[in-house]
Design a protein around this motif. Structure first.
Motif, short mmCIF file in Angstrom:
data_model
loop_
_atom_site.label_atom_id
_atom_site.label_comp_id
_atom_site.label_asym_id
_atom_site.label_seq_id
_atom_site.Cartn_x
_atom_site.Cartn_y
_atom_site.Cartn_z
N PRO A 61 0.76 -1.32 0.37
CA PRO A 61 0.06 -0.04 -0.04
C PRO A 61 0.96 1.28 0.02
N SER A 62 0.24 2.47 -0.38
CA SER A 62 1.16 3.50 -0.43
C SER A 62 1.03 4.28 0.81
N THR A 63 0.06 4.16 1.37
CA THR A 63 -0.28 4.65 2.80
C THR A 63 -0.33 3.91 3.69
N LEU A 64 0.34 3.84 4.95
CA LEU A 64 0.12 2.88 6.07
C LEU A 64 0.31 3.48 7.32
N ASN A 65 -0.61 2.78 8.22
CA ASN A 65 -0.46 3.29 9.74
C ASN A 65 0.27 2.35 10.44
N ILE A 66 1.30 2.32 11.09
CA ILE A 66 2.27 1.70 11.90
C ILE A 66 2.22 2.06 13.34
N LYS A 67 2.96 1.18 14.13
CA LYS A 67 3.37 1.42 15.66
C LYS A 67 4.73 1.82 15.69
N ALA A 68 5.08 2.67 16.61
CA ALA A 68 6.56 2.90 16.76
C ALA A 68 7.12 1.55 17.17
N GLY A 69 8.27 1.24 16.63
CA GLY A 69 8.96 -0.12 16.70
C GLY A 69 8.64 -0.92 15.45
N ASP A 70 7.82 -0.62 14.91
CA ASP A 70 7.25 -1.73 13.68
C ASP A 70 8.45 -1.45 12.46
N THR A 71 8.58 -2.65 11.86
CA THR A 71 9.66 -2.73 10.59
C THR A 71 8.54 -2.71 9.40
N VAL A 72 9.26 -1.97 8.47
CA VAL A 72 8.78 -2.13 7.15
C VAL A 72 9.32 -2.66 6.05
N LYS A 73 9.03 -3.52 5.47
CA LYS A 73 9.90 -4.27 4.51
C LYS A 73 9.59 -4.01 3.14
N PHE A 74 10.37 -3.31 2.54
CA PHE A 74 10.05 -3.06 1.16
C PHE A 74 10.69 -4.09 0.39
N HIS A 123 8.85 8.46 -1.01
CA HIS A 123 9.22 8.44 -2.38
C HIS A 123 10.18 7.26 -2.85
N ASP A 124 10.17 7.14 -4.22
CA ASP A 124 11.24 6.37 -5.08
C ASP A 124 12.30 7.48 -5.50
N HIS A 125 13.34 7.26 -4.81
CA HIS A 125 14.62 8.28 -5.18
C HIS A 125 14.87 8.11 -6.79
N LEU A 126 14.60 7.10 -7.55
CA LEU A 126 14.95 6.87 -8.78
C LEU A 126 13.73 7.42 -9.50
N LYS A 127 12.64 7.48 -9.03
CA LYS A 127 11.32 7.99 -9.85
C LYS A 127 10.42 8.43 -8.75
N PRO A 128 10.84 10.05 -8.47
CA PRO A 128 10.14 10.81 -7.17
C PRO A 128 8.60 10.92 -7.62
N THR A 129 8.21 10.51 -8.67
CA THR A 129 6.67 10.80 -8.78
C THR A 129 5.83 9.52 -8.08
N LEU A 130 6.80 8.52 -7.79
CA LEU A 130 6.09 7.44 -6.83
C LEU A 130 6.11 8.00 -5.62
N THR A 131 5.19 7.89 -4.74
CA THR A 131 5.04 8.42 -3.41
C THR A 131 4.14 7.76 -2.52
N GLY A 132 4.41 7.93 -1.47
CA GLY A 132 3.43 7.20 -0.21
C GLY A 132 3.86 7.78 1.06
N LYS A 133 3.03 7.56 1.99
CA LYS A 133 3.12 7.92 3.58
C LYS A 133 3.15 6.97 4.39
N ILE A 134 4.10 7.06 5.42
CA ILE A 134 4.07 6.00 6.52
C ILE A 134 3.66 6.86 7.74
N VAL A 135 2.61 6.69 8.39
CA VAL A 135 2.12 7.34 9.61
C VAL A 135 2.71 6.26 10.92
N VAL A 136 3.60 6.76 11.65
CA VAL A 136 4.12 6.01 12.77
C VAL A 136 3.55 6.59 14.21
N GLU A 137 2.55 5.85 14.77
CA GLU A 137 1.62 6.03 15.92
C GLU A 137 2.39 5.65 17.03
#
Ligand SMILES: [Cu+2]
Length: 137
Positions: A61-74, A123-137
């Motif tokens: 997903p391009s937007t995700l809500n996670i908790k502090a301490g969670d790991t995101v695997k791309f 964002h994707d540094h190689l293609k900055p038009t690809l964006t998203g957001k990670i909300v760490v709660e």
């Protein structure tokens, strides 16, 4: 007279109880103030690993809500290289450390543990038009 003494004892006990209760409240309030902005690790909390797939369409997903301490695997699920990183492009300074430099090759992955409570635009540094957001709660 006996009744008066009993009432007096009850009043004193109630007063002491209130005193300790309010002391306790002040203590936890002070503790929370001291701990900001560093995250407060919750011992009972389980740190999760959340998977984000990267395709030619971007983050999923391009937007995700996670908790502090969670790991995101791309996971790079595309045929070309992708480079997820924190905003703003190109400095990547908003969420320090979140930068998959020098990028993820097709079929490979990059993991980052989000310890701090904040919103990290990505964002994707190689293609900055690809964006998203990670909300760490
Ligand atoms: Cu960038």
């Amino acid at each position: 007279m006996k009744t008066f003494i009993i009432i007096l004892i009850l009043v004193v006990l109630a007063g002491l109880g209130w005193y300790f209760y309010s002391q306790n409240m002040n203590y936890s309030g002070g503790f929370q103030n001291n701990s900001t902005p560093t995250p407060t690790p919750t011992p009972s909390a389980v740190n999760n690993e959340i998977v984000v797939k990267i395709t030619s369409d971007g983050f999923s997903p391009s937007t995700l809500n996670i908790k502090a301490g969670d790991t995101v695997k791309f996971i790079n699920d595309d045929a070309v290289k992708h480079w997820p990183a924190s905003g703003p492009h190109p400095a990547h300074t908003l969420c320090p450390g979140f930068d998959s430099k020098p990028g993820i090759n097709p079929g490979e992955s990059y993991s980052f543990k989000f310890a701090e409570r904040k919103t990290c635009p990505m964002h994707d540094h190689l293609k900055p038009t690809l964006t998203g957001k990670i909300v760490v709660e």
